[in-house]
Enzyme design. Sequence first.
Site, PDB file in Angstrom:
ATOM      1  N   GLU A  65      36.659  26.541  -4.845  1.00  0.00           N
ATOM      2  CA  GLU A  65      35.699  26.270  -5.921  1.00  0.00           C
ATOM      3  C   GLU A  65      34.536  27.266  -5.843  1.00  0.00           C
ATOM      4  O   GLU A  65      34.225  27.791  -4.764  1.00  0.00           O
ATOM      5  CB  GLU A  65      35.182  24.830  -5.769  1.00  0.00           C
ATOM      6  CG  GLU A  65      34.189  24.425  -6.849  1.00  0.00           C
ATOM      7  CD  GLU A  65      33.934  22.920  -6.910  1.00  0.00           C
ATOM      8  OE1 GLU A  65      34.332  22.208  -5.968  1.00  0.00           O
ATOM      9  OE2 GLU A  65      33.328  22.470  -7.905  1.00  0.00           O
ATOM     10  N   GLU A  79      38.098  14.935 -12.266  1.00  0.00           N
ATOM     11  CA  GLU A  79      37.248  13.754 -12.040  1.00  0.00           C
ATOM     12  C   GLU A  79      36.511  13.367 -13.332  1.00  0.00           C
ATOM     13  O   GLU A  79      35.283  13.329 -13.390  1.00  0.00           O
ATOM     14  CB  GLU A  79      36.277  13.995 -10.882  1.00  0.00           C
ATOM     15  CG  GLU A  79      37.023  14.169  -9.567  1.00  0.00           C
ATOM     16  CD  GLU A  79      36.139  14.161  -8.315  1.00  0.00           C
ATOM     17  OE1 GLU A  79      34.910  14.067  -8.426  1.00  0.00           O
ATOM     18  OE2 GLU A  79      36.721  14.222  -7.209  1.00  0.00           O
ATOM     19  N   TYR A 108      38.655  11.701  -0.116  1.00  0.00           N
ATOM     20  CA  TYR A 108      38.043  12.370   1.034  1.00  0.00           C
ATOM     21  C   TYR A 108      37.908  11.388   2.187  1.00  0.00           C
ATOM     22  O   TYR A 108      37.677  10.188   1.976  1.00  0.00           O
ATOM     23  CB  TYR A 108      36.650  12.898   0.659  1.00  0.00           C
ATOM     24  CG  TYR A 108      36.710  14.119  -0.231  1.00  0.00           C
ATOM     25  CD1 TYR A 108      36.879  15.387   0.322  1.00  0.00           C
ATOM     26  CD2 TYR A 108      36.618  14.010  -1.620  1.00  0.00           C
ATOM     27  CE1 TYR A 108      36.939  16.521  -0.493  1.00  0.00           C
ATOM     28  CE2 TYR A 108      36.683  15.131  -2.434  1.00  0.00           C
ATOM     29  CZ  TYR A 108      36.842  16.385  -1.857  1.00  0.00           C
ATOM     30  OH  TYR A 108      36.910  17.503  -2.661  1.00  0.00           O
ATOM     31  N   GLU A 137      42.524  17.006  -4.134  1.00  0.00           N
ATOM     32  CA  GLU A 137      41.316  17.151  -3.298  1.00  0.00           C
ATOM     33  C   GLU A 137      41.441  16.151  -2.168  1.00  0.00           C
ATOM     34  O   GLU A 137      41.542  14.941  -2.416  1.00  0.00           O
ATOM     35  CB  GLU A 137      40.037  16.901  -4.105  1.00  0.00           C
ATOM     36  CG  GLU A 137      39.719  18.021  -5.074  1.00  0.00           C
ATOM     37  CD  GLU A 137      38.333  17.893  -5.713  1.00  0.00           C
ATOM     38  OE1 GLU A 137      37.416  17.335  -5.075  1.00  0.00           O
ATOM     39  OE2 GLU A 137      38.195  18.352  -6.868  1.00  0.00           O
ATOM     40  N   GLN A 151      38.061  22.515   1.393  1.00  0.00           N
ATOM     41  CA  GLN A 151      38.462  23.629   0.541  1.00  0.00           C
ATOM     42  C   GLN A 151      38.917  24.791   1.415  1.00  0.00           C
ATOM     43  O   GLN A 151      38.795  24.708   2.643  1.00  0.00           O
ATOM     44  CB  GLN A 151      37.309  24.033  -0.349  1.00  0.00           C
ATOM     45  CG  GLN A 151      36.851  22.912  -1.284  1.00  0.00           C
ATOM     46  CD  GLN A 151      35.933  23.386  -2.412  1.00  0.00           C
ATOM     47  OE1 GLN A 151      35.679  24.556  -2.603  1.00  0.00           O
ATOM     48  NE2 GLN A 151      35.425  22.409  -3.162  1.00  0.00           N
TER      49      GLN A 151
HETATM   50  O1  AHR Z   1      35.121  19.418  -3.313  1.00  0.00           O
HETATM   51  C1  AHR Z   1      33.816  19.135  -3.692  1.00  0.00           C
HETATM   52  C2  AHR Z   1      33.722  18.248  -4.921  1.00  0.00           C
HETATM   53  O2  AHR Z   1      34.246  16.991  -4.646  1.00  0.00           O
HETATM   54  C3  AHR Z   1      34.491  18.707  -6.129  1.00  0.00           C
HETATM   55  O3  AHR Z   1      33.803  19.660  -6.863  1.00  0.00           O
HETATM   56  C4  AHR Z   1      34.651  17.442  -6.911  1.00  0.00           C
HETATM   57  O4  AHR Z   1      35.794  17.446  -7.740  1.00  0.00           O
HETATM   58  C5  AHR Z   1      34.709  16.377  -5.844  1.00  0.00           C
HETATM   59  O5  AHR Z   1      33.916  15.301  -6.140  1.00  0.00           O
END
Ligand code: AHR
Length: 521
Positions: free
Chosen positions: A49, A197, A270, A325, A374
């Site tokens: 990103e 998202e 996450y 993600e 990432q």
């Molecule tokens: O990876 C960081 C952020 O986490 C991304 O930009 C978003 O899609 C997510 O909330």
Amino acid sequence: MTRKHLVIFVALLCIPRVLLAQSTMNTLVVHADAAKDTISKYIYGQFAEHLGHCIYEGLWVGENSAIPNTRGIRNDMVAALKKIRVPAIRWPGGCFADEYHWKDGVGPRTDRPKMVNSNWGGVTEDNSFGTHEFMDLCEQLGCEPVICGNIGSGTVKEMAEWVQYLTSDGDNPMTALRKKNGREKPWRVKFWCVGNETWGCGGIMSAEHYANELGRYSFFLKNYGDNALYKIASGGLPEDYSWTETLMKKWQSTDGWLQGYMSGYSLHFYTVKDWNRKGSATDFAENEWFTTLSKTLEMDTLVTKHSAVMDRYDAQRRIGLIVDEWGNWFDVEPGTNPGFLYQQNTLRDAMVAAVNLNVFHKHCSRVKLASIAQMVNVLQAMVLTRGNEIALTPTYYVFKMYSVHQEAALLPVDLRSESYTSGRDSIPALSVTASRDKEGRIHVSVANLHPTKAQNLRCELKGTTGSKVTGEIITAATMNAYNDFGKPEAVNIKPLTGAQMRNGILTVSIPAKSIVTLEVN
Ligand code: AHR
């Protein structure tokens, strides 16, 4: 105490500690004769990103940089990423995607307008890394682009024109613009995210509203020539199964005129124990090691439950669950820009990578693509940079060790694992996966989540005549070991000794806090 009890007591005291710290309980059956599904290489995808130093400094240094580069892209990075066989990169965001206007990132770099990256640190984005530079990166790596279009602040026209610019060879304005900007032939683009998202930074929509938008956008994203887009719909929050239901109900059809509006459905998850107190990436105690791993195991529950909803509408599993993600999200390193999400990466991150990849393998009949967040310098990165130096992270080494599973046939397993207990909570000590590659070699990867206790494993390989076993291991002296610039690597891949194969039974001791891959042939 009788004399007999005393003798037993003294004998127990004499047992070396190392033996007491070994288990005898773990058994694994690998059904090498029951392979059905293939582990897509795209499960090993990455996310890059416009955030912090992922793109700028991490991947892109510009043609005039003293750092060796090819057309502005770092050579050291391309060489490192080639070794882990990166199959796909998702770009330009994330939240950034919904404020990105692609036309600002094409044409002569000196003419490109600047913008403020309002999501990530409020820094100036000069658009010097745009469509051509990203596609060049993918070509240098030999991987597929995964492009995320802007629904939140863009238009259908803008997104449709981006597809045309990239993939059309017809007589139309966007093809002409691409040619004017120096690229004669169209590129091929398969994976296309129709928003990111959309419940949050991608437009704060409801599931119903997004489901309608998905149709409107998808309809105008055309397949030019033989380029066929695989359109990925935005999912809801990790546990929002009703969002999944809404999308599946409306767009489940893989036949007839609705075919291809939604080829994949996205899930983001996450590993964060508490969004208000995420904790340090390097400075943590054993209880945090435990919480991180037990949180990671929730990925299995999420994938299972979303798959169950999807199964109700798509029993043949033609629509992919796309985990685009995932990874650890800790506090930023002290002294760094809070908006840049720069964190170190320890043996704990390696464990989290292995556990997640094992989950994706297990569900590979539904999970068709994933991208860790990432790739460089942001969150759970493969590589960290400091000026002209790079550090390969423990996560990088898991991706390298696990690359043997890409496009291999998943082998079903039955595992009986000891528990790893912390306070009142317990998780299985072992996380495993097994596959057979195209050459017939079997790979069994085992992560021992227990930080202090080795695990003895007895593994029965059913339906194979393999008699030779070799192994590799990732471990370190401490749970929070990491690779730092200018220092010898503390975590990388080493040969594993001691695994034995006799009469179809593999026996091995998996050291505490380690990830092992065994090859049987
Ligand atoms: O990876 C960081 C952020 O986490 C991304 O930009 C978003 O899609 C997510 O909330």
